[in-house]
Structures are given as structure tokens and as C-alpha cells.
Design an enzyme around this catalytic site. Sequence first.
Site, PDB file in Angstrom:
ATOM      1  N   HIS A   1     -27.233 100.657  61.749  1.00 26.09           N
ATOM      2  CA  HIS A   1     -27.307 102.097  62.019  1.00 26.09           C
ATOM      3  C   HIS A   1     -26.192 102.847  61.284  1.00 26.09           C
ATOM      4  O   HIS A   1     -26.450 103.847  60.605  1.00 26.09           O
ATOM      5  CB  HIS A   1     -27.195 102.303  63.529  1.00 26.09           C
ATOM      6  CG  HIS A   1     -27.208 103.729  63.974  1.00 26.09           C
ATOM      7  ND1 HIS A   1     -28.310 104.314  64.546  1.00 26.09           N
ATOM      8  CD2 HIS A   1     -26.253 104.687  63.955  1.00 26.09           C
ATOM      9  CE1 HIS A   1     -28.026 105.571  64.858  1.00 26.09           C
ATOM     10  NE2 HIS A   1     -26.781 105.823  64.502  1.00 26.09           N
ATOM     11  N   GLU A   2     -24.957 102.363  61.407  1.00 22.26           N
ATOM     12  CA  GLU A   2     -23.834 103.066  60.786  1.00 22.26           C
ATOM     13  C   GLU A   2     -23.896 103.006  59.267  1.00 22.26           C
ATOM     14  O   GLU A   2     -23.553 103.973  58.583  1.00 22.26           O
ATOM     15  CB  GLU A   2     -22.513 102.491  61.288  1.00 22.26           C
ATOM     16  CG  GLU A   2     -22.270 102.673  62.761  1.00 22.26           C
ATOM     17  CD  GLU A   2     -22.442 104.103  63.241  1.00 22.26           C
ATOM     18  OE1 GLU A   2     -22.170 105.051  62.471  1.00 22.26           O
ATOM     19  OE2 GLU A   2     -22.860 104.272  64.395  1.00 22.26           O
TER      20      GLU A   2
ATOM     21  N   HIS B   1     -25.950 105.762  57.957  1.00 22.01           N
ATOM     22  CA  HIS B   1     -25.211 107.014  57.735  1.00 22.01           C
ATOM     23  C   HIS B   1     -24.409 106.940  56.434  1.00 22.01           C
ATOM     24  O   HIS B   1     -24.361 107.904  55.670  1.00 22.01           O
ATOM     25  CB  HIS B   1     -24.257 107.277  58.902  1.00 22.01           C
ATOM     26  CG  HIS B   1     -24.926 107.628  60.190  1.00 22.01           C
ATOM     27  ND1 HIS B   1     -25.913 108.575  60.286  1.00 22.01           N
ATOM     28  CD2 HIS B   1     -24.727 107.160  61.457  1.00 22.01           C
ATOM     29  CE1 HIS B   1     -26.300 108.687  61.555  1.00 22.01           C
ATOM     30  NE2 HIS B   1     -25.602 107.840  62.274  1.00 22.01           N
TER      31      HIS B   1
END
Length: 319
Positions: free
Chosen positions: A236-237, A240
Site C-alpha cells: 500500500h505505501e 503512494h
Amino acid sequence: MKLLAAAALLAALVPAAPHGQSASTGPSTSKGPERRADDCAHPPAAPEARHRTDGHARDRMDLSPAEAALVEARLNRILDGLLQGGHGASKSANLRRAAPITIPVYFHVIHAGAKGNLSNAMIQRQISTLNTSYGGGNGGADPHVSFTLKAVSRTDNAAWFGDPERYEGTYKPRLHKGGKSTLNLYSTYIGGDLLGWSTFPWKYKSDPQMDGVTIHYASIPGGSIENFNKGFSATHEVGHWLGLYHTFQDGCSGQGDRVADTPAERDPTNGCPPYKDTCPASGEDPVHNYMDYSYDTCMTSFTPGQGTRIHNVWTAYRA
């Protein structure tokens, strides 16, 4: 994990002198013990992004609609200048033509003695999970992104480990390796209700040494944070870091996450509901998408549009 602009993410740092530092870089042969529990944080976010009913959130990486609009206008200008712009079907064509992205990774283990000192095998499992996630191995689209572990650094520093937000401005400049196309991945203890944070690619130029991803050490595959221990907090990170927004960016209004094939979503997902549809626009909420807040056990995929966006943002900011 989620809110405020990446600028706030960086501006909120409070550099301070390190406590009992002992760092080393390069390939590591030492092994650490198994992991323990908890989460992570960054400046205050809206309640729905900051708190989950199970006590965990992924991050605070949301942008306001105005902030996102500025980012997108700048991105489109760059892509237009590089003849890499376009929308809809043309973006999918760009992805099919795009060369695969291979990303070198420097993995920085910040620990306090035995606590948080991840073994080499645990680190390799996290890298493998990233490769599976970004290779379409769990379902959904294949974004054609892969990761190669270059080196591991280990820093035994109780202060950094216990309060990584406070000391981020100290340890990142000391540990950071490589340039804009290199992923610096930091594992540490993160207290509070979150699981990690990242920097967006468009922030690299203004503060390159702060670029990277931070995750809770107990969120790696086999970690001890219940429902969040398959390694998808890093997935997920890193999303980003590659330029993806949350699937619930802008809620039901505006342009959402700027990806046409992720349905609009008003609220982040808690757990793994069999059905969730929070916006009047067509399509159920993308609860299985890596860029939602679902349990790790629920996450399976990116969409073709997210893959295209990754390649476009990479071309603009990290190539």
C-alpha cells in the site's frame, strides 16, 4: 497508510539528536528474532481516515481535493511535455508499451536490541510480497513493476525505534541511499493507530533525502499485527511512493483517485465486507484493492488503470 498532503508529512518532522546510534549499511548477514505488535502515524487526519473500528489504519496520505488538483495539473503538464499524456484507452496502450520498471531497494531495519530486528529471511519475504503484489500474482492487473533488494542496514537505536516520526529528519538523511528511482524502505515500531507512511514522488526534488516508505515492523509477512500481517502495508505505501492515491480520494465527488477503473468510494473499508457501495456512481467499492484500507486478508489487486498511472507518474518523476 493516510491524510494531509505529503508536504505536511515532511513539514511535521522534528529533527533531534539521535540516542545511542549504531548503524551499518550494505548486505547484512545477522539474523533477528520474530516480530511483535502495533502501528504508525503522521499529522492529524479526518476522523474517518485516522481511526478504524479495529484500532488500525494504514496511513495518513490523503490529499485535499484542492491539493490533488494542483498535483494533477502539474503532472499532466509534465506528461504532455513528454508526449506521455492521454486518457482512457490511450493510457492502457501506454502501459502495454511501457518497459517494465525494476526498482532497487535499500531496506533499513531500525530496532531496539532484539525488538524489531528483522531477520534476513523476513526481509526477503517482504520483498517477495512486493514482487507478487506488483506482478499481478494475487489477482487483478500486472503493473509490470519488480523490486530487487540491494542492501540491508541495521541501526540499533531505541530512540529512533520508539518514536520514528520525531526522529525521521535525523535518521533518513543518515541512512538514505540512491536516487529518485531507488526505494528506501524503513522498518520500525510505530505507535498509535496507523501502519506506515510514504512520500509522494512529486516531493522528491524538494527533499530527496526524505524520500521513502516507512512501515511497522510487525506488518511484514508473518508479523504479529492481527489482520495486517501479510506484508500489504508495504504494498500500500509503495503504491503512494509510486504516485497512487487511496481509492477513496475525493469521496463520491470530484475526480477521485484519477483512475477510471476504480469505482468511486466515499469511505475507507473496514475489515473485508462481502458488499460495500458508498457512492451513487456505478460500481461497488473496490474493497480488494491494495489502495483501500481493508484487512490484508482481503487485499488482492491493482487495476489496469492504476498500473498505467504508476508508469505515467514514474515517467514524470522517477525515470
